[in-house]
Design a protein around this motif. Sequence first.
Motif, PDB file in Angstrom:
ATOM      1  N   SER A 135       0.836  -1.212   0.000  1.00 45.17           N
ATOM      2  CA  SER A 135       0.000   0.000   0.000  1.00 45.17           C
ATOM      3  C   SER A 135       0.864   1.252   0.000  1.00 45.17           C
ATOM      4  N   TYR A 136       1.932   1.204   0.782  1.00 46.36           N
ATOM      5  CA  TYR A 136       2.815   2.372   0.874  1.00 46.36           C
ATOM      6  C   TYR A 136       3.518   2.630  -0.461  1.00 46.36           C
ATOM      7  N   GLU A 137       3.931   1.552  -1.127  1.00 46.20           N
ATOM      8  CA  GLU A 137       4.631   1.711  -2.404  1.00 46.20           C
ATOM      9  C   GLU A 137       3.713   2.275  -3.490  1.00 46.20           C
ATOM     10  N   ASN A 160      -1.375   6.682  -6.528  1.00 48.55           N
ATOM     11  CA  ASN A 160      -2.832   6.698  -6.330  1.00 48.55           C
ATOM     12  C   ASN A 160      -3.345   7.977  -5.673  1.00 48.55           C
ATOM     13  N   GLY A 161      -2.489   8.977  -5.619  1.00 47.79           N
ATOM     14  CA  GLY A 161      -2.924  10.263  -5.091  1.00 47.79           C
ATOM     15  C   GLY A 161      -3.286  10.245  -3.625  1.00 47.79           C
ATOM     16  N   ALA A 162      -2.601   9.403  -2.841  1.00 56.31           N
ATOM     17  CA  ALA A 162      -2.895   9.306  -1.406  1.00 56.31           C
ATOM     18  C   ALA A 162      -2.552  10.612  -0.712  1.00 56.31           C
ATOM     19  N   SER A 163      -3.348  10.938   0.289  1.00 58.88           N
ATOM     20  CA  SER A 163      -3.116  12.172   1.040  1.00 58.88           C
ATOM     21  C   SER A 163      -1.900  12.016   1.935  1.00 58.88           C
ATOM     22  N   LEU A 175       0.371   5.003   6.952  1.00 59.00           N
ATOM     23  CA  LEU A 175       1.020   3.788   6.458  1.00 59.00           C
ATOM     24  C   LEU A 175       2.449   3.663   6.978  1.00 59.00           C
ATOM     25  N   GLU A 176       3.140   4.777   7.069  1.00 59.33           N
ATOM     26  CA  GLU A 176       4.516   4.744   7.579  1.00 59.33           C
ATOM     27  C   GLU A 176       4.549   4.277   9.032  1.00 59.33           C
ATOM     28  N   ARG A 177       3.585   4.770   9.814  1.00 58.89           N
ATOM     29  CA  ARG A 177       3.525   4.340  11.214  1.00 58.89           C
ATOM     30  C   ARG A 177       3.198   2.844  11.310  1.00 58.89           C
ATOM     31  N   TYR A 209       4.729  -2.733  12.386  1.00 58.42           N
ATOM     32  CA  TYR A 209       4.809  -4.120  11.936  1.00 58.42           C
ATOM     33  C   TYR A 209       6.256  -4.622  11.906  1.00 58.42           C
ATOM     34  N   LYS A 210       7.178  -3.754  11.475  1.00 56.56           N
ATOM     35  CA  LYS A 210       8.592  -4.144  11.459  1.00 56.56           C
ATOM     36  C   LYS A 210       9.097  -4.403  12.877  1.00 56.56           C
ATOM     37  N   ALA A 211       8.693  -3.534  13.813  1.00 58.28           N
ATOM     38  CA  ALA A 211       9.111  -3.722  15.209  1.00 58.28           C
ATOM     39  C   ALA A 211       8.525  -5.016  15.776  1.00 58.28           C
TER      40      ALA A 211
END
Length: 348
Positions: free
Chosen positions: A140-142, A147-150, A157-159, A164-166
């Motif tokens: 989704s982040y990529e 897709n014109g995400a705000s 998504l970054e958070r 998820y990585k943690a």
Amino acid sequence: MDTENKHKASNIEALTFLLPRLGAASHIYTGKAAGLGVTKENVMALVTLRDDFPDLADIENGLLHLIFNEPKEKSDMIMESLSKALQTVVNVYEHSSIALCGSTLSSLWNTDIAIVEKQIEQQQCKLRDINDELREASNSYEMTPFNGASPEYVALLERKLERYKADYDKERHILDGLYSQKRKLSEQLSHIGNDLFGDIYSQCSALLSSVRRYFDTTVSDDHDNENVEMVSVLTYFPMHLVSKIYELCNGSQFKEMDEVDFFHAINLHPDSHLLQINPGEKVRVCYLISRLGTTLGTPSKEEWTNAILSRLDIKSQFYRSKYRQPVSDMPSEANAEFAAAIKEIFDK
């Protein structure tokens, strides 16, 4: 420290290493022969003793150093402790090796291995779930540049990705720890070998022969007799006799059971399995009890006979009236055959 002093120190270290571990081993051997079982910690202590057993020459040099350089009271005390522990291990093994070697020590690890394998499976599932969420969030982040995400959605998504990585790293660390536990258990199993009790017996037997060259044989023999008496109290009947009776009676007079369990049961060891008499075999079992009793001295004979009758739920009156039937003037064919087989065992 010069070379000579280093050599003396290593010899003393051999005794320092050996004495407490031999003492522990003697207790483990005695308990196992008495049917008390062993723990994983007991087994690993024996593995350490076997694998790190000092060189015989180093031990003998250490003994000589004691004799020539230490006060007689101190050297005698150490020699006596060493001799007693060695004799206990040797005597118990020679008297009860079937009880010591008849069980699979590796089975002590079965529960722990099953638990850690289950935990690994659960942890792998958890990691797969987190990885799926991480992959979905990453995809989704990529796609956000296209897709014109705000900016707010991108920040969300970054958070998510960071969380998820943690989570993945945390759960992966737990999984690595479980893999490490499993490897440790496997390593412990691989170190046990096929005959741990027999290996240590051989080491102790060889060392005992050396100790007897330096230690007062009168004192040593006294302790030897004490240990034989101790083992006899723990075990009424030796393995070679019980093994022959087991071969004859297991599945015939008694319901089938493992030979080691039979050994413990006939010797009334703590926590041993109950012997179960097959239908129609009570009279022949009474005769067997009477013959076994003849091998015991007073008061062991009465003590064991009363206890085994109680365990088998045989009334004393029934026993006294029936135990001689297999050797009566007119025994049944089955009784006569059984009496002959028992006679062959006991007369050898």
